[in-house]
Write a protein that holds these residues in place. Sequence first.
Motif, mmCIF file in Angstrom:
data_model
loop_
_atom_site.group_PDB
_atom_site.id
_atom_site.type_symbol
_atom_site.label_atom_id
_atom_site.label_comp_id
_atom_site.label_asym_id
_atom_site.label_seq_id
_atom_site.Cartn_x
_atom_site.Cartn_y
_atom_site.Cartn_z
ATOM 1 N N ASP A 156 35.297 36.786 35.650
ATOM 2 C CA ASP A 156 34.206 36.248 36.460
ATOM 3 C C ASP A 156 33.812 37.161 37.619
ATOM 4 O O ASP A 156 33.039 36.762 38.480
ATOM 5 C CB ASP A 156 34.595 34.865 36.990
ATOM 6 C CG ASP A 156 35.946 34.874 37.696
ATOM 7 O OD1 ASP A 156 36.546 35.955 37.788
ATOM 8 O OD2 ASP A 156 36.392 33.809 38.132
ATOM 9 N N GLU A 157 34.358 38.373 37.645
ATOM 10 C CA GLU A 157 34.010 39.332 38.699
ATOM 11 C C GLU A 157 33.050 40.381 38.148
ATOM 12 O O GLU A 157 33.195 40.818 36.996
ATOM 13 C CB GLU A 157 35.268 40.027 39.231
ATOM 14 C CG GLU A 157 36.224 39.118 39.973
ATOM 15 C CD GLU A 157 35.741 38.784 41.377
ATOM 16 O OE1 GLU A 157 34.666 39.279 41.776
ATOM 17 O OE2 GLU A 157 36.441 38.018 42.067
ATOM 18 N N ASN A 216 44.706 44.040 45.783
ATOM 19 C CA ASN A 216 43.877 44.641 46.837
ATOM 20 C C ASN A 216 42.405 44.657 46.432
ATOM 21 O O ASN A 216 41.512 44.495 47.278
ATOM 22 C CB ASN A 216 44.341 46.060 47.142
ATOM 23 C CG ASN A 216 45.677 46.090 47.860
ATOM 24 O OD1 ASN A 216 46.062 45.109 48.517
ATOM 25 N ND2 ASN A 216 46.405 47.189 47.738
ATOM 26 N N SER A 217 42.146 44.878 45.136
ATOM 27 C CA SER A 217 40.759 44.926 44.660
ATOM 28 C C SER A 217 40.207 43.548 44.362
ATOM 29 O O SER A 217 39.018 43.275 44.569
ATOM 30 C CB SER A 217 40.668 45.788 43.392
ATOM 31 O OG SER A 217 41.031 47.129 43.651
ATOM 32 N N TYR A 218 41.067 42.663 43.853
ATOM 33 C CA TYR A 218 40.625 41.316 43.465
ATOM 34 C C TYR A 218 41.601 40.290 44.049
ATOM 35 O O TYR A 218 42.454 39.743 43.343
ATOM 36 C CB TYR A 218 40.564 41.187 41.943
ATOM 37 C CG TYR A 218 39.677 42.216 41.278
ATOM 38 C CD1 TYR A 218 38.289 42.068 41.275
ATOM 39 C CD2 TYR A 218 40.231 43.340 40.659
ATOM 40 C CE1 TYR A 218 37.475 43.010 40.669
ATOM 41 C CE2 TYR A 218 39.418 44.284 40.054
ATOM 42 C CZ TYR A 218 38.046 44.120 40.062
ATOM 43 O OH TYR A 218 37.237 45.057 39.471
ATOM 44 N N PRO A 219 41.511 40.019 45.341
ATOM 45 C CA PRO A 219 42.512 39.159 46.006
ATOM 46 C C PRO A 219 42.569 37.724 45.479
ATOM 47 O O PRO A 219 43.609 37.080 45.560
ATOM 48 C CB PRO A 219 42.068 39.190 47.480
ATOM 49 C CG PRO A 219 40.650 39.646 47.460
ATOM 50 C CD PRO A 219 40.498 40.533 46.275
ATOM 51 N N ASP A 220 41.471 37.219 44.934
ATOM 52 C CA ASP A 220 41.453 35.830 44.462
ATOM 53 C C ASP A 220 41.781 35.708 42.980
ATOM 54 O O ASP A 220 41.904 34.585 42.457
ATOM 55 C CB ASP A 220 40.076 35.210 44.714
ATOM 56 C CG ASP A 220 39.777 35.074 46.196
ATOM 57 O OD1 ASP A 220 40.744 34.918 46.968
ATOM 58 O OD2 ASP A 220 38.592 35.130 46.579
ATOM 59 N N ARG A 246 34.450 48.563 42.713
ATOM 60 C CA ARG A 246 35.876 48.287 42.872
ATOM 61 C C ARG A 246 36.689 48.822 41.692
ATOM 62 O O ARG A 246 37.859 49.193 41.852
ATOM 63 C CB ARG A 246 36.100 46.777 43.017
ATOM 64 C CG ARG A 246 35.676 46.202 44.357
ATOM 65 C CD ARG A 246 35.883 44.701 44.403
ATOM 66 N NE ARG A 246 34.986 44.000 43.492
ATOM 67 C CZ ARG A 246 34.989 42.676 43.322
ATOM 68 N NH1 ARG A 246 35.855 41.932 43.999
ATOM 69 N NH2 ARG A 246 34.144 42.105 42.486
ATOM 70 N N LEU A 247 36.071 48.858 40.520
ATOM 71 C CA LEU A 247 36.771 49.375 39.348
ATOM 72 C C LEU A 247 37.138 50.841 39.524
ATOM 73 O O LEU A 247 38.263 51.260 39.235
ATOM 74 C CB LEU A 247 35.901 49.207 38.100
ATOM 75 C CG LEU A 247 36.149 47.981 37.218
ATOM 76 C CD1 LEU A 247 35.268 48.048 35.994
ATOM 77 C CD2 LEU A 247 37.608 47.898 36.813
ATOM 78 N N ASP A 248 36.183 51.638 39.993
ATOM 79 C CA ASP A 248 36.446 53.072 40.194
ATOM 80 C C ASP A 248 37.524 53.282 41.250
ATOM 81 O O ASP A 248 38.409 54.133 41.095
ATOM 82 C CB ASP A 248 35.157 53.793 40.605
ATOM 83 C CG ASP A 248 34.136 53.837 39.488
ATOM 84 O OD1 ASP A 248 34.571 53.866 38.312
ATOM 85 O OD2 ASP A 248 32.929 53.829 39.773
#
Length: 805
Positions: free
Chosen positions: A481-482, A653-657, A487-489
């Motif tokens: 759902d992101e 760190n990139s996807y905290p939730d 953020r991927l790179d």
Amino acid sequence: MWKIYSKIAWRNLKKGKRVTLINVFGLTLGITAAFLLFTVVSYELSYDNFQSHSDQIYRVVTQDEYADGMSYNPGVSAPMPEALKADLSGVDAIVPVVNSSVFVTVNDAVNSTGSLNFIVEDAFFTTAEYPLLFDVDVVAGNLNTLNNPGQVVLTETEAKKLFGTWENALGKSVVLSKRIEASVGAIVADIPDNSNFKFNMLASYKTMESNEEVFDTYFDEWGSFGSNFQVYVKLPESGNAEQANKQLLAFAEKNYKDRGNSKKSFSLQAMGDIHFDTRFDPISGEMIRKGTIYTLALIGVFILLMASINFVNLSTAQAIGKSKEVGIRKVMGGSRTQLIFQSFGETFMVVFISAIISTLVATILLPYLSKFTELPESIRLITPDFLLSAAGIVIGVTLLSGLYPAMILSGFQPVQALKNKIQVAQIGGVSLRRSLVVMQFVIAQVLMIATVIAVKQMTEIQNADLGFSKEAVYYFDLPSDEPRDGRLDVLKQRLESNSQIKSVSISSDVPSSNNNWASNFWFDGRREDVPFMTSLKYGDADYFDNYGLKFVAGTGFSESDTLKEAVINETMAKKLNLASPDEAVGKTITIGGGGPWMTITGVVKDFAQNSLREEVKPFIIATELSQYEVIGLKLEKNVSRETLASIEEEFKNSYPDAIYSGEFLDETIANFYRRENQLSLVYKIFAVLSIVISSIGLYGLISFLVGQKLKEIGIRKVLGASIPQITFLLSKEFIYLVLIACVIAVPLGYYLTNQWLQNFSYKTTVPIGLYVLVILASLAITAATVGVRSVRAALSNPVDSLADE
């Protein structure tokens, strides 16, 4: 009278303690095995039998006929449920069911973990008509809320996980996929484990319809078929499935004629077939081939048969010792019927005692059985069905084991019996006993052959060259759902900076997975469908090096976020009738027809995209950022837990939730063959058990025959016979019988295992030496069992056996 029979039976059993113990031990092994296998088989056959309308429920399944074969899909296109309501008559209900994993956020951390975010697996998007087809026990609330968008229903267990207790859940608000506000409209009881419709959450179908982009499901796309998008129909009690199938053929003709590169058809699949038809995956839960169930049931019958054969052989051989008793009873006016009842009484007592012990042993072993089968740990042995089957087994084994000995004993002539002139050869059935010994070893050897070949097949599969590197490859899922943004790179760069990580790749999936994405395509500038489908994978430019894929022509593609360049496999090049893989390089290809044309930059060596049960399919690998779902990492060997923890930390760190889920690739691949490995283990256990039962019977039989030949052995020793000569004399008949069994077992074992191997596209070779090894093992076991008792007899002092002459 029955009281007298019982007392006499008990007295006879106590008098022949050795034979009684051998019989009880052998029957206990056999009946225990039968009880455990009955539990497994009955559990698998019980799937969804509890559904009230199981005989009226059908699934609409899809078949595609291509020039090179058939393709099967349990799902339909998204517009079909509504269209079927208009075109399919004579049905009570048509219900769509879409299985999905949903990211759920709760407002208050009132659960035991203190977490706000959860992944709910097996979330079914459906309508309020779902309970018309499938049994759902409502604990609280109302299932009619599923008529409205933004409504969900939770099982008790899922409600407890999200809200601490199910009482707290009713009426509470949740957020689906971080964007959709919803409320809990009802709580239902957990669905039983033996169901292929086991959900954790029901969500209203209108929620999916009104949020197409969120769920990547578009209700105007007739050409997109997902295996998780399924539709079920309920026929009237007098409904005709054949009539409905004719309507479905007309529906396919109306909506799919001349569309795509296959001839598409739809048909009804009965609910009772869903758990067993491996062509169509169930909406949830496991499935099993009926052949596997029949195999397990057959093994149980064979083990029981072997234990019964032991009883028959020992009882008939022991009949000589009862000849005087039988003679006296006949002289005193006893009828043959009375003698038969007495003999059956003894048999029943042995079988009943064995069954009681077997029930206790099976109860102890049952929790361990769930470790290598699909049985839930909560399953119980003692059920009404079990008691009924146990009674049937006791009666069946009593009749099978007791009939022939009863007929032999009751048929003795009183004069000969009283004069003690009945010999082994005179009681009849010598040929039968030999045949039963042969039958025992045929069963044991077939199981030995099956075990060796199954172990060899699974060992070779686990060590097979899959066409890519699976060692020290770790991967984790990206949050669905992101958005796929910068953020991927950043995450990839941070992971690459870790000294314990050799390389990183972002892709739709790892090389070998359960992904079966497929599409029509155009090739070499021709704007027409190629007459077969292509499988699809998407990955970045590092995909090939990260997983060790080898090129047979050309190179990988350059980095891109969209469809610009592509790589195909050898099978694709061959099916396109290209003279060589090099000829494919530089040509163009497009997915789905009408999409951007991509230049083919290389051809990779074929690799296993799914399990080795399936043949390698033609496929395309291309770049498409929006399709990336996985990050794969090539790690240093013997990586530490700290490294895995640091990978999770970078993800957070990139996807905290988001919820993190990582796994090693070799473990994923091993899981493809879980069922086969379980069956292989079953073969091992019961092959050993069959050998033990056969050996027990042989030992008991040779012990009795030695007792009958003590004087003969003494005379032979006095006349100069050596120990090896006497040992061979006593053993040779059994060796011959085992060799006869080998002649029968080898071709039978070859046929049965060859049928099983047809389930795999990759098959092991079965050398002649393997069968020789099984034969030698059987001879060695027989020689050891019979030889030990024969040598003891040969070493005995002839004075002891001849002293009364």
